[in-house]
Every structure is written in C-alpha cells, then in structure tokens.
Design an enzyme around this catalytic site. Sequence first.
Site, PDB file in Angstrom:
ATOM      1  N   LYS A  76      -5.131   4.254   8.999  1.00 60.19           N
ATOM      2  CA  LYS A  76      -4.472   4.929   8.513  1.00 60.19           C
ATOM      3  C   LYS A  76      -4.883   6.485   8.298  1.00 60.19           C
ATOM      4  CE  LYS A  76      -2.793   1.551   5.319  1.00 60.19           C
ATOM      5  NZ  LYS A  76      -2.374   1.054   3.899  1.00 60.19           N
ATOM      6  N   SER A  83       0.826  -1.381   0.045  1.00 58.91           N
ATOM      7  CA  SER A  83      -0.167  -0.042   0.108  1.00 58.91           C
ATOM      8  C   SER A  83       0.793   1.276   0.060  1.00 58.91           C
ATOM      9  CB  SER A  83      -1.063  -0.123   1.286  1.00 58.91           C
ATOM     10  OG  SER A  83      -0.340   0.009   2.358  1.00 58.91           O
TER      11      SER A  83
END
EC number: 3.4.21.53
Length: 337
Positions: free
Chosen positions: A280, A235
Amino acid sequence: MRRRGVTVLLGALLTALLSFGVLNAPIPYVVLGPGPTVNTLGTVDGKEVIQVTGRATSTSAGQLRLTTVGVQPTVRLRSALAGWFSADEAVVPRELVYPPGETQQEVEQRNEEDFRNSQTSAETAALRELGFPVQVLVKTVTAGGPSEGVLKPGDIVTSVDGTPVTSAGKLTELIRAKPAGTGLTVGYTRAGAAATARITSRESDGRPRIGVEIDQQQPHPFTLSIDLGDIGGPSAGLMFALGIVDKLEPADLTGGTIIAGTGTIDDEGRVGPIGGIAQKLVGAKDSGAKVFLVPEANCAEAVRNPQPDLPLLRVGSLADALTALETLRAGGQPTRC
C-alpha cells in the site's frame, strides 16, 4: 561424433522442456502487489464516491486516497521467483489469503461483505464526529428475562454503570465486562424522559446478557451513501470516514495535499490494523501521495518498508487522524511512526 552430438542436443532439449514445465507449474502461493488507489473525495466512472443529498457539501484542493493490495491468486514458479526478487511485491502462502476449506469465491464474497461493513462503520464514526450521536434502541424484551417489566421496546439505552452507551457494540461490551449475575445500573430514555433501572445480568449461550434485542440508529437530516465497487476487505474504513467529514465540513482537511492512508474503523472511530502495508505504501507513492496515515499496530512494519519522501503518520482513531491533518495544515509536525 554425430551420434554424440544428437544425444547432447536431445538432452539439452529435454532439460529445457523440463525446466519450462517446472517454471510454469502452479505452486501454493499468492503474489501481493500494489493495488489501485482511489480518491474518496473524487469520482469513479462519473459518480461521486461519497454521495450526499439534502445538505451542502464542500470541495477540497487535495485528495484523500484509500489504498489497496492486488492479489495474484494463481501463481506459477516463474511468477513467484520474480515476486521474491521484487522490492514491491510479496510472495506468501496461499492459505494466508485463501484459508483451507474456503473457495476463492467464498473469500471474495466475505471480502465484499467486510467492505460494505467498513462503509457502514465509516459513516457511523464520521457522523458521530460531526455531532450526530448513535442511539441504541430496545427492539424487543425477552419474556422472563432480566429486563422484563423494566425496559420496553422503544427505550433508548444511554448508559451502563455511568458509562455512556455510544453504540450497540459498546452496550454489549459493557454488559460482558462483568460476570453474569452482576447488578447493572442501566440508564435509558423513554418518551424523552431520562431514568435508570437496576438490572441483573444472566448467562445465556455462555455470556452475560440482560435479555433485550437492540437496534442502532443515528438520526441526521440528509442522506449519505458510498458508491465504489471492485474493492474488498475492511481496510478502507478510515479513508472513507475522513472523506465524509471533509465533504460535510467547510474546512479542507487536505490543505491541498494528496494524503493516502489505510486502516479499519469501528463505530466508535477506533482504527485497526490491516494487511499488505508495504504494498500500500508503494501504491500511495506511485499515486503522488505526500503523506501516509498508518494504523498504530502497523507502524513497525511500515517503518521497515519506507518509501522515499513519504512521511508515516501514526493514528489510533478517527480523532487522531483529524488532529494529524489539522496539525499538518497549521505547519506543525504530527506524531509519526
């Protein structure tokens, strides 16, 4: 009364011990929380995250921070209860992170491999954006295959039916887009001379193929590497790609702002979805980010888990992200989730 008091005391003690045992018993869940963020334009342990030799690099007043998710692999009921009531954490079934039949070590090894692949794709996508095209070379030609007598090792495949071949994956995609037995017009360059040939694909291992083994190269007059350990998964690709472009271009992509984000990236520069977007976002906010780059496929989830004063910018590709940052620098309003 004395006997009754002793009985009550023993009962209370037994209940407490049982409760302690239950609360500390391991359960088949993991806890996800905000992980560390890293400025891809900065240094870690005294080393630049993105290292370039043989070409001058620029410096930026802001930051481009990749975001991560922390995983607590061994969870006891006490921790799970705390996670369920936490706004920053998520408790999910263990098999979603560690699939049945795979050990924790095997999963971590796969994550490390995905991380290395994300770095490679980030370099490829960024260099393409900077004007260094990918070349898809023929390594070998299968004896008796469709390309025998047509293509040769060293040929650079440039197109299929007029569509440019921009990566090895793109060539495979174009060949598989049509059923086996289809005649394809393949463009190629040999010794600097452009040519085309008609090649009919054949089925092999259940898929249409043209009978060549290929390699991918991207000539550029400098060396580029990414040095960052202790992080896994794919990611970070988008933020690595942006960091590379920022370092190699004179313009400051950040405009002096702390920008965080996430997203996988492939060789074509397409940004893909990731997991743990809610965690996140928390990590980004805690690191001082003023804007967050979100893969298109994660926008709905990101909107459901907003952080105060952290705008969510929707990106589907590296080009989208660069456009969004340019719009921000100009004082405009980029496309939001």
